[in-house]
Scaffold this motif. Sequence first.
Motif, PDB file in Angstrom:
ATOM      1  N   UNK A 100     -21.444   1.003  24.432  1.00  0.00           N
ATOM      2  CA  UNK A 100     -21.702   2.060  23.455  1.00  0.00           C
ATOM      3  C   UNK A 100     -20.382   2.761  23.160  1.00  0.00           C
ATOM      4  N   UNK A 119     -24.793   1.010  10.955  1.00  0.00           N
ATOM      5  CA  UNK A 119     -25.279  -0.149  10.216  1.00  0.00           C
ATOM      6  C   UNK A 119     -24.595  -1.428  10.695  1.00  0.00           C
ATOM      7  N   UNK A 121     -22.939  -1.964  13.757  1.00  0.00           N
ATOM      8  CA  UNK A 121     -23.045  -2.342  15.174  1.00  0.00           C
ATOM      9  C   UNK A 121     -24.413  -2.024  15.781  1.00  0.00           C
ATOM     10  N   UNK A 122     -25.277  -1.350  15.040  1.00  0.00           N
ATOM     11  CA  UNK A 122     -26.591  -0.984  15.566  1.00  0.00           C
ATOM     12  C   UNK A 122     -26.575   0.419  16.161  1.00  0.00           C
ATOM     13  N   UNK A 124     -28.088   1.510  18.630  1.00  0.00           N
ATOM     14  CA  UNK A 124     -28.074   1.504  20.101  1.00  0.00           C
ATOM     15  C   UNK A 124     -26.660   1.654  20.648  1.00  0.00           C
ATOM     16  N   UNK A 172     -27.604   6.693  17.905  1.00  0.00           N
ATOM     17  CA  UNK A 172     -28.675   6.248  18.801  1.00  0.00           C
ATOM     18  C   UNK A 172     -28.869   7.213  19.942  1.00  0.00           C
ATOM     19  N   UNK A 173     -27.919   8.132  20.078  1.00  0.00           N
ATOM     20  CA  UNK A 173     -27.928   9.050  21.213  1.00  0.00           C
ATOM     21  C   UNK A 173     -26.973  10.199  20.904  1.00  0.00           C
TER      22      UNK A 173
ATOM     23  N   UNK B  53     -28.664  -5.172  17.521  1.00  0.00           N
ATOM     24  CA  UNK B  53     -28.605  -4.651  16.166  1.00  0.00           C
ATOM     25  C   UNK B  53     -29.923  -4.835  15.439  1.00  0.00           C
ATOM     26  N   UNK B 156     -32.836  -0.903  25.835  1.00  0.00           N
ATOM     27  CA  UNK B 156     -32.420  -0.086  24.691  1.00  0.00           C
ATOM     28  C   UNK B 156     -32.932  -0.758  23.419  1.00  0.00           C
TER      29      UNK B 156
END
Lengths: 257, 216
Positions: A100, A119, A121-122, A124, A172-173, B53, B156
Amino acid sequence: MALAKRIIPCLDVENGRVVKGVNFVDIRDAGDPVEVAKRYNEQGADEITFLDITATHEGRATTIHTVEQIAEQVFIPLTVGGGIRTVEDIRAMLNAGADKIGINSAAIYNPDFVKEASEKFGAQCIVVAIDAKKVSAAGEPLRWEIFTHGGRKATGIDAVEWAKKMADYGAGEILLTSMDGDGTKLGFDLALTRAISDAVCVPVIASGGVGNLQHLVDGVKEGGADAVLAASIFHFGEYTVPEAKRFMAEQGVEVRL
Amino acid sequence: MAKSTIAVIDYGMGNLHSVASALEHVGDNVEVLVSGDPEKILAADRVLFPGVGAIRDCMAEILRLGIDQVVAEAMQTKPLLAICVGMQALMQRSEENGGVDCLGFYPGEVKFFGEHLQDANGQKLKVPHMGWNHVHQQKPHPLWANIAQDERFYFVHSFYVQAQDSDMVMGTTDYGVNINAAISRDNVFAAQFHPEKSSTAGLQLLQNFLSWDGQS
């Protein structure tokens, strides 16, 4: 039977050494980051956060090498933050083995960077770090603002609104640091933690000010944090991660033992 | 003894460093190959199908690079471990990105946790489901060897698999709803959690996979 609240030791790293200052000055040396990370992994830490506070370009090459070495030996999630400004910075850290990426001031200067990163890398993988300070006077309704430059520069941005916006933009966090508390050992800003945790649907990591194990419990129970981050109480041997987890479990907090 | 080989399928989505270095860490006499080349993947003894992703982007790359064919063939011939979005891609359809068709190897859907997820006591649950949660082993399986019942693994994700055929479900986890944490059929095992990030238990599962002959 529930998701465990996470305990995350944080390594503030400068020029290849773990350091920790009180209110970001008066830095003390706490060792080799690879050794420190391995120790926390063996102790059962749930994740490790690595904050690069190195200012120089040469220092950043050292950081990538350090992240590589940690990732080869530590099989729990590793968050890397500090000085991340571009998609290329993110890619370099992911390729070095980070799971992360923490984004802080770059999000303030260009909020769309968070969208782009999420967008690409996701969500998360994108942790937005928020450094907040209380700005309301005594007797006024509580209000916190985002600060940059280690807490010296106000931005005028409301911390709770900012957290909501960052979650909408694909964080994501949220890694929430109280600049009033950081390094003081007086505990988290629980009202701030609660306000942000209630405002967003993504997990919130409380940070800044941990001085004892009760503070970790309070961060979860009163602050509503999903994870608690601490540095100096672990670095200087006051407490181990298993001691922290046992104490939290005794106080009724779900932890991974 | 000749080295055994494991191919980690690289279709350009995300970071395969963690899973490759975890396999190298546990694998004695194992060559770990990170590749998108169908020939190399299918020449390996075992295949790992990762994924991170968004599913729409993952599926687009899987189809563009012909990875769907590679996975289909590997599923017929050798032990295959799918992780996270790799697991989700094996199902029929995902609710993510407004609805995306997946590879459809197994009947079942990939569903969203929802924005108002609560636990049994009415407490708000955060989405993504991020962190260490218990995995309840529903059945014995070689990949569970030396892993305690209800052990915690690192998750996750915001979407979860619901296989139609309950016979396939090897492990479940509670997070507001009861999700499929692991499914298996024949020589294929798929996990929603990340073994490569799950410390000792996760490394044990990877080690079990490296010695699995594909028979359940």
